[in-house]
Design a protein around this motif. Structure first.
Motif, mmCIF file in Angstrom:
data_model
loop_
_atom_site.group_PDB
_atom_site.id
_atom_site.type_symbol
_atom_site.label_atom_id
_atom_site.label_comp_id
_atom_site.label_asym_id
_atom_site.label_seq_id
_atom_site.Cartn_x
_atom_site.Cartn_y
_atom_site.Cartn_z
ATOM 1 N N SER A 373 -2.298 51.070 -6.435
ATOM 2 C CA SER A 373 -1.821 51.390 -7.838
ATOM 3 C C SER A 373 -2.229 50.542 -8.968
ATOM 4 O O SER A 373 -2.945 49.518 -8.553
ATOM 5 C CB SER A 373 -0.211 51.364 -7.731
ATOM 6 O OG SER A 373 0.044 49.921 -7.841
ATOM 7 N N ILE A 374 -2.053 50.789 -10.328
ATOM 8 C CA ILE A 374 -2.565 50.156 -11.284
ATOM 9 C C ILE A 374 -2.091 48.607 -11.432
ATOM 10 O O ILE A 374 -2.603 47.638 -11.542
ATOM 11 C CB ILE A 374 -2.229 50.645 -12.848
ATOM 12 C CG1 ILE A 374 -3.072 52.034 -12.896
ATOM 13 C CG2 ILE A 374 -2.572 49.691 -13.935
ATOM 14 C CD1 ILE A 374 -2.844 52.793 -14.154
ATOM 15 N N GLN A 375 -0.578 48.525 -11.069
ATOM 16 C CA GLN A 375 -0.015 47.261 -10.722
ATOM 17 C C GLN A 375 -0.593 46.699 -9.740
ATOM 18 O O GLN A 375 -0.626 45.301 -10.113
ATOM 19 C CB GLN A 375 1.609 47.592 -10.564
ATOM 20 C CG GLN A 375 2.440 46.207 -10.785
ATOM 21 C CD GLN A 375 2.334 45.857 -12.061
ATOM 22 O OE1 GLN A 375 2.429 46.381 -13.133
ATOM 23 N NE2 GLN A 375 1.890 44.732 -12.336
ATOM 24 N N GLN A 376 -0.854 46.934 -8.580
ATOM 25 C CA GLN A 376 -1.568 46.234 -7.456
ATOM 26 C C GLN A 376 -2.810 45.821 -7.794
ATOM 27 O O GLN A 376 -3.200 44.445 -7.856
ATOM 28 C CB GLN A 376 -1.781 47.194 -6.391
ATOM 29 C CG GLN A 376 -0.361 47.471 -5.703
ATOM 30 C CD GLN A 376 -0.813 48.384 -4.406
ATOM 31 O OE1 GLN A 376 -1.283 49.600 -4.798
ATOM 32 N NE2 GLN A 376 -0.499 48.038 -2.979
ATOM 33 N N VAL A 377 -3.426 46.542 -8.530
ATOM 34 C CA VAL A 377 -4.928 45.946 -9.073
ATOM 35 C C VAL A 377 -4.651 44.810 -10.260
ATOM 36 O O VAL A 377 -5.415 43.999 -10.050
ATOM 37 C CB VAL A 377 -5.616 47.153 -9.799
ATOM 38 C CG1 VAL A 377 -7.039 46.819 -10.414
ATOM 39 C CG2 VAL A 377 -5.961 48.361 -9.111
ATOM 40 N N LYS A 378 -3.795 45.128 -11.190
ATOM 41 C CA LYS A 378 -3.634 43.946 -12.101
ATOM 42 C C LYS A 378 -3.302 42.722 -11.375
ATOM 43 O O LYS A 378 -3.564 41.567 -11.816
ATOM 44 C CB LYS A 378 -2.423 44.450 -13.056
ATOM 45 C CG LYS A 378 -2.700 45.452 -14.019
ATOM 46 C CD LYS A 378 -1.507 45.927 -14.815
ATOM 47 C CE LYS A 378 -1.982 46.890 -15.988
ATOM 48 N NZ LYS A 378 -0.774 47.264 -16.873
ATOM 49 N N SER A 379 -2.313 42.859 -10.430
ATOM 50 C CA SER A 379 -1.780 41.637 -9.659
ATOM 51 C C SER A 379 -2.782 40.960 -9.057
ATOM 52 O O SER A 379 -3.139 39.682 -9.097
ATOM 53 C CB SER A 379 -0.727 41.845 -8.641
ATOM 54 O OG SER A 379 0.484 42.645 -9.375
ATOM 55 N N GLY A 434 -6.298 58.313 -19.479
ATOM 56 C CA GLY A 434 -4.744 58.777 -19.395
ATOM 57 C C GLY A 434 -4.812 59.007 -17.962
ATOM 58 O O GLY A 434 -3.648 59.739 -17.528
ATOM 59 N N GLU A 435 -5.455 58.388 -16.744
ATOM 60 C CA GLU A 435 -5.094 58.608 -15.665
ATOM 61 C C GLU A 435 -3.800 58.171 -14.959
ATOM 62 O O GLU A 435 -3.197 57.226 -15.719
ATOM 63 C CB GLU A 435 -6.402 57.893 -14.589
ATOM 64 C CG GLU A 435 -6.007 56.589 -14.484
ATOM 65 C CD GLU A 435 -7.186 55.759 -13.782
ATOM 66 O OE1 GLU A 435 -7.207 54.800 -13.237
ATOM 67 O OE2 GLU A 435 -8.451 56.438 -14.415
ATOM 68 N N GLU A 436 -3.266 58.532 -14.045
ATOM 69 C CA GLU A 436 -1.988 58.302 -13.457
ATOM 70 C C GLU A 436 -1.782 56.989 -12.721
ATOM 71 O O GLU A 436 -3.008 56.467 -12.133
ATOM 72 C CB GLU A 436 -1.402 59.246 -12.761
ATOM 73 C CG GLU A 436 -1.144 60.727 -13.499
ATOM 74 C CD GLU A 436 -0.749 61.919 -12.268
ATOM 75 O OE1 GLU A 436 0.428 61.739 -11.822
ATOM 76 O OE2 GLU A 436 -1.466 62.709 -12.178
ATOM 77 N N ASP A 437 -0.974 56.579 -12.467
ATOM 78 C CA ASP A 437 -0.563 55.273 -11.821
ATOM 79 C C ASP A 437 -0.967 55.487 -10.382
ATOM 80 O O ASP A 437 -1.424 54.874 -9.384
ATOM 81 C CB ASP A 437 0.905 54.627 -11.864
ATOM 82 C CG ASP A 437 0.931 53.295 -10.994
ATOM 83 O OD1 ASP A 437 -0.113 52.472 -11.287
ATOM 84 O OD2 ASP A 437 1.665 53.475 -10.144
ATOM 85 N N ASP A 438 -0.318 56.879 -9.848
ATOM 86 C CA ASP A 438 -0.751 57.047 -8.369
ATOM 87 C C ASP A 438 -1.649 58.392 -8.343
ATOM 88 O O ASP A 438 -1.361 59.397 -8.701
ATOM 89 C CB ASP A 438 0.694 57.597 -7.814
ATOM 90 C CG ASP A 438 0.732 57.992 -6.581
ATOM 91 O OD1 ASP A 438 -0.143 57.668 -5.703
ATOM 92 O OD2 ASP A 438 1.711 58.659 -6.004
ATOM 93 N N LEU A 439 -2.833 57.941 -7.650
ATOM 94 C CA LEU A 439 -3.796 58.913 -7.359
ATOM 95 C C LEU A 439 -3.770 59.505 -6.230
ATOM 96 O O LEU A 439 -4.626 60.453 -5.807
ATOM 97 C CB LEU A 439 -5.288 58.168 -7.662
ATOM 98 C CG LEU A 439 -5.338 57.696 -9.213
ATOM 99 C CD1 LEU A 439 -6.511 56.932 -9.294
ATOM 100 C CD2 LEU A 439 -5.205 58.666 -10.304
ATOM 101 N N ASN A 440 -2.981 59.161 -5.235
ATOM 102 C CA ASN A 440 -2.885 59.791 -4.110
ATOM 103 C C ASN A 440 -2.403 61.189 -4.059
ATOM 104 O O ASN A 440 -1.621 61.533 -4.861
ATOM 105 C CB ASN A 440 -2.079 58.852 -3.151
ATOM 106 C CG ASN A 440 -2.486 57.500 -2.855
ATOM 107 O OD1 ASN A 440 -3.654 57.331 -2.286
ATOM 108 N ND2 ASN A 440 -1.936 56.662 -3.237
#
Length: 577
Positions: A373-379, A434-440
């Protein structure tokens, strides 16, 4: 006794191998070397993947069987690419250190032919060549093949895929009728069988089964995402694993270049390798890749032949290849020399069954992994950045520089300053387009929240202003106060740009940009009426098409008596006016 000496190799050659660090022969070497030494002359077929030791399997017997006292070319090794030819040539030269009189030359396109002609004037027992350049040398009478007793066709399937069938026929016509032909191939298409039937007599055959070829040091994984999200998903993996060093395989040259360009424009260390590049360009790309100047090489299968890099952490598949042998060939480029490696396939929901079939055929358990997720990448990024800051030695010039800019930060607390630094680190992680947080994706199901509707806008800011798509999203969000996730695709042009904004989020947007200027130039944001009108019309047509069969043929055609009007009717009416 050396394990290689047990195969029938001389003590001198076994000692060379030991000094080079060769301890135990691979399966293909163990089976091929004794057959080739004990059955000379013989025709031979070796079915094995790249990375299984094929060069030594044919190269060591060649060195043993060549007569160095004979002043003529006795062996010819053909390879599909320059890179593979160079790799084979170097290995043969390393193996032949125990045979001082042996000379090996490598000839290929993309290099000065005059230098190669000059080199071939010396006594040369073994020639390694690409088919095209070899034909040129034959036509110039710079090489004579009348005494060639051994012909090796390495990566024969790829030579046929690259269109070298006629070249091979011409080259073999210049060699002895009575010779040993050794053919090595990862796959066995019908065209290979034609060559076997035409040029070989009762060939001996060694086939290394898929179960043997599968490298236990490779973890096989797959990701399920939409085709359009494969590159965004790849970016997430690159961000969360900055130490990744790998190759992504694509099917077409165009796809390869587009993906490399897209990632490169976002600041990732990627370059393309495919057949449309000149030899000089390909050499430059490979030099940068081997020197670790880039993180990811995006390549076609053919262009990647001959790449010899032992420390790849990942092999990535933008699309699964059609043949299972090609998959093992690709994935075998990681997990070498005792290192662990990962092979990750990016598949859409309809392709999951192919992963299951592939796993059964090559006896591999594929692990399904999630796109971060974007949040995982940021962390992960912030954590690594923080560690880097803490462990960085302070430069002696830092005090002088700080004294000159210290007043700029007056009034900012430590937390304020850290928050601003963190924001700059997150800039390139902002969702693109505008990509989504969840790409799965879920196989056979449709995820909710994916039918967002957008309005298209114009802004008089473009590439001449030095902005990127990420910069523009930041600017639009900062001025408007609208969350960045609400923005859709960005189309940057030289002097302006177009952007999409999710419907329902546009309230007060235009007013927010009034009286905003950049270096004295007023910023103008307008609704792109024409594009939105076309989009609305397309959406309506799509709804009509999804209605009943009667509606597709003119709405209540049978019930209200209205006649469907064709384009031809409209043209006739305009003419009558």
């Amino acid at each position: 006794m050396s394990e290689f000496k047990k195969l029938g190799l001389s003590a001198q050659l076994a000692d060379v191998l030991q000094n080079m660090g060769f301890e135990n022969p691979t399966p293909v070497q163990k089976e091929a070397i004794p057959l080739l030494l004990q059955n000379d002359p013989t025709d031979f077929i070796g079915m094995a993947q790249t990375g299984t030791g094929k060069t030594a399997a044919f190269g060591l017997p060649l060195i043993e069987l060549i007569d160095v006292e004979e002043k003529a070319t006795q062996a010819l090794v053909m390879a599909p690419t320059r890179e593979l030819g160079q790799q084979i040539g170097q290995q043969l030269k390393d193996f032949s250190k125990a045979v001082p009189k042996m000379n090996i030359e490598v000839v290929y396109g993309g290099a000065a032919i005059t230098n190669q002609m000059k080199a071939l004037k010396k006594t040369t027992q073994i020639v390694v060549a690409t088919p095209g350049r070899l034909l040129d040398l034959i036509k110039r009478k710079a090489i004579k093949l009348g005494n060639v007793r051994f012909v090796v066709l390495d990566e024969a399937d790829e030579m046929l895929n690259m269109g070298f069938k006629e070249d091979i026929d011409q080259i073999l016509s210049h060699t002895l009728d009575i010779r040993s032909t050794w053919l090595f191939s990862a796959t066995m298409p019908s065209e290979i069988r034609k060559i076997i039937n035409k040029y070989m007599v009762q060939p001996l055959e060694v086939k290394i089964q898929s179960e043997v070829k599968s490298n236990k040091d490779i973890t096989h994984q797959y990701v399920v995402t939409k085709t359009a999200n494969k590159v965004p998903a790849l970016r997430r993996f690159l961000d969360i694993q900055p130490d990744m060093r790998g190759i992504m395989f694509c099917r077409t040259k165009r796809e390869t270049q587009e993906i490399a360009d897209a990632l490169g424009s976002m600041g990732y260390g990627t370059e393309a390798l495919h057949g449309d590049l000149s030899q000089a360009q390909r050499d430059a790309v490979m030099k940068r890749f081997k020197s670790r100047s880039m993180q990811l090489l995006v390549a076609t299968d053919v262009a990647a032949r001959g790449i010899d890099v032992n420390d790849l952490t990942h092999v990535l598949h933008h699309k699964l290849p059609d043949q299972l042998e090609s998959y093992t060939h690709r994935s075998g480029r990681t997990g070498r020399a005792g290192n662990k490696g990962f092979s990750i396939a990016f598949v859409n929901p309809r392709e999951v069954r192919r992963v299951d079939e592939l796993g059964r055929k090559i006896n591999v358990d594929f692990q399904k992994v999630e796109v971060p997720s974007i949040q995982q990448v940021k962390s992960v990024r912030i954590s690594k950045w923080a560690n880097l800051i803490v462990n960085t030695e302070v430069d002696e010039q830092a005090d002088e520089i700080l004294s000159g800019i210290k007043e700029k930060f007056q009034g900012l607390s430590k937390d304020d300053l850290l928050k601003r630094l963190i924001t700059t680190q997150l800039d390139h992680l902002i969702a693109q387009n505008g990509e989504e947080d969840d790409l799965n994706e879920i196989q056979g199901k449709k995820k909710e929240g994916k039918d967002r509707k957008f309005l298209r806008y114009f802004i008089n800011v473009g590439t001449m202003d030095g902005v990127t798509k990420s910069d523009l999203v930041h600017f639009l969000s900062d001025v408007s106060g609208i969350d960045r996730k609400a923005f859709g695709s960005i189309e940057l042009q030289k002097t302006n740009a177009f952007f999409e904004l999710e419907k329902g989020k546009q309230s007060g947007l235009l007013q927010k940009f009034e009286n905003i200027d950049i270096e004295g130039r007023a910023i103008r944001v307008n609704l792109d009426e024409d594009a939105n009108r076309k989009k609305s019309s397309t959406d309506k047509q799509g709804k009509k098409k999804s209605n009943s069969r009667n509606n597709r043929y003119g709405g209540n055609h049978q019930g209200n008596g209205k006649k469907k009007v064709s384009r031809r009717d409209n043209r006739d009416r305009r003419r009558r006016r």
